[in-house]
Design an enzyme around this catalytic site. Structure first.
Site, PDB file in Angstrom:
ATOM      1  N   VAL A 205       0.610  -1.124   0.217  1.00 47.22           N
ATOM      2  CA  VAL A 205      -0.010  -0.242   0.182  1.00 47.22           C
ATOM      3  C   VAL A 205       0.676   0.967   0.052  1.00 47.22           C
ATOM      4  O   VAL A 205       1.469   0.527   0.589  1.00 47.22           O
ATOM      5  CB  VAL A 205      -0.532   0.111   1.291  1.00 47.22           C
ATOM      6  N   HIS A 206       0.983   1.988  -0.831  1.00 45.26           N
ATOM      7  CA  HIS A 206       1.552   3.597  -0.631  1.00 45.26           C
ATOM      8  C   HIS A 206       0.892   5.061  -1.796  1.00 45.26           C
ATOM      9  O   HIS A 206       0.916   5.436  -0.901  1.00 45.26           O
ATOM     10  CB  HIS A 206       3.006   2.848  -1.548  1.00 45.26           C
ATOM     11  N   ARG A 207      -0.240   4.564  -2.043  1.00 48.23           N
ATOM     12  CA  ARG A 207      -1.007   5.561  -2.918  1.00 48.23           C
ATOM     13  C   ARG A 207      -1.351   6.418  -1.982  1.00 48.23           C
ATOM     14  O   ARG A 207      -1.851   5.856  -0.725  1.00 48.23           O
ATOM     15  CB  ARG A 207      -2.363   5.468  -3.338  1.00 48.23           C
ATOM     16  N   ASP A 278      -2.168  -1.392  -4.052  1.00 48.08           N
ATOM     17  CA  ASP A 278      -3.025  -0.805  -5.036  1.00 48.08           C
ATOM     18  C   ASP A 278      -1.438   0.085  -5.674  1.00 48.08           C
ATOM     19  O   ASP A 278      -1.592   1.435  -6.342  1.00 48.08           O
ATOM     20  CB  ASP A 278      -3.112   0.698  -3.286  1.00 48.08           C
TER      21      ASP A 278
END
Ligand code: UD1
Ligand code: UDP
Length: 361
Positions: A205-207, A278
């Site tokens: 997850v990084h968005r 994501d």
């Protein structure tokens, strides 16, 4: 031809690994790293692992708010272009480094080639969507990974010098499979984290839409925490920071590890039961490697992976995530998507044929 290639963020190093190799067979390349990503695990590890040429210049821009970061890159890239006077500038994807590179070149009337042109999420709240739209409208050569991307450009009135080349990330994946000696890399990375084939999940997850909203990120972590299977989660530094601020303490099945190199990542994806992510790149890699993907967003640019039944959009909805992980199975068929693994050569051929020094389309 003399080409300045602009990279700065993790997925761009990976994409450039395929294109730089081909480009340098026939042209002079000056590889410029903006310094957007700078930790070893976010940058150097890819140059080492993918046997890439070292950047000819590192602008060391680092992190910052969008305007300050993009503005600093614009200024520094312009200085390089004024000295180097290239025939063309090559940009990748949709990061702030992409926008800065395309804008700096366009202002100096240097033709721009955009690898991964035409992708749209139709969500202007996403910084990447702004970067893509701007880069495409500044580009002279638009190198598209999918028919959808070609159609997206047409819908915005961009028809000329638009080419369907496939996805350079497939070229890199094929290279990685050969260089890992088939499954050669697999046992090492799996045993390092105590994982067995098809008996764990891989998550990233990084968005900003997920990490900038504590409630949203908490929902995703609650969903991951409530699963019973081992989960390996290479944590992006942006997410690591938020985890610290939230004081989140995972249960033991959720392994929060440092980001890993590309070959290890390919091995981790390829042996997972499912991917939850994501990331744009990972949705495609999961597809190519035949691993079902649960996308932690409400829309995707890679719509074909959803249409073929191998990717499900679950957003940050806990129930949707759990249902997708526990009770959804992809179909038996998995048609080829995003080209034939020779996109980089096609990009290089088109750059040589399609870009004139006067910047005309
Ligand atoms: C950027 C791209 C995104 C891409 C992602 C790939 C933009 C707008 N976004 O997002 O499209 O999917 O890269 O990973 O360009 N940080 C470190 N060390 C690093 C790099 C970043 O600690 O080496 C931390 C900093 O706190 C920084 C934050 O991560 O503020 C975000 O980094 P940034 O490059 O701005 O955006 P990404 O989220 O990485
Ligand atoms: N990746 C990697 N190590 C990691 C996480 C991701 O090598 O710890 C690779 C991943 O396999 C894919 C690319 O990085 O090739 C995707 O980058 P990211 O998710 O940062 O960006 P996006 O594709 O969403 O722009």
């Amino acid at each position: 031809m003399k080409i300045v290639s602009i990279v700065g963020a993790r997925p761009q190093f990976i994409k450039a690994a395929a294109v730089s190799r081909k480009l340098r067979e026939r042209h002079q390349e000056i590889l410029v790293h903006t310094g957007q990503h700078y930790d070893y695990e976010m940058s150097g590890i890819f140059f080492d692992g993918l046997e890439m040429p070292r950047p000819d210049a590192n602008l060391e821009i680092g992190s910052g708010p969008h305007g300050a970061q993009t503005g600093a890159m614009l200024k520094a890239i312009e200085e390089v272009l004024v000295v180097e006077r290239p025939d063309a500038v090559l940009v990748y994807g949709d990061t702030n480094s992409t926008l800065a590179g395309a804008l700096a070149a366009a202002k100096l009337s240097v033709p721009v080639a955009h690898v991964e042109a035409g992708l749209r999420s139709f969500n202007r709240g996403m910084p990447e969507e702004i970067n893509r739209v701007m880069a495409d409208h500044l580009s002279h050569l638009l190198l598209c990974p999918s028919d959808t991307a070609v159609r997206n450009l047409a819908a915005e009135g961009i028809f000329e010098n638009v080419h369907l080349v496939g996805d350079v990330m497939l070229d890199v994946l094929n290279w990685a499979k050969q260089h890992a000696g088939g499954n050669g890399n697999r046992p090492a990375v799996l045993s390092r984290f105590g994982l067995s084939e098809r008996a764990y999940l891989l998550a990233t997850v990084h968005r900003s839409e997920n990490t900038n909203d504590v409630a949203q990120l908490s929902r995703i972590f609650e969903a991951l925490d409530s699963l019973e299977e081992p989960i390996v989660f290479p944590v992006h530094p942006r997410t690591r920071k938020m985890i610290g601020e939230m004081g989140f303490r995972p249960r033991p099945h959720l392994h929060l590890i440092d980001p890993v190199g590309y070959l290890d990542m390919v091995a981790l994806v390829g042996s997972a039961r499912s991917v939850l992510t994501d990331s744009g790149g990972l949705q495609k890699e999961a597809y190519w490697l035949g691993v079902p993907c649960v996308t932690l967003r409400n829309e995707t640019e890679w719509v074909e992976t959803v249409e073929t039944g191998w990717n499900v959009l679950a957003g940050s909805d806990r129930d949707k995530i759990l249902r997708a992980v526990n009770s959804w199975n992809p179909p038996d068929s998995r048609p080829a998507l995003y080209g034939d693994g020779a996109a980089a050569s096609k990009c290089v051929d088109l750059i040589a044929a399609g870009l004139s020094c006067d910047g005309s389309r």
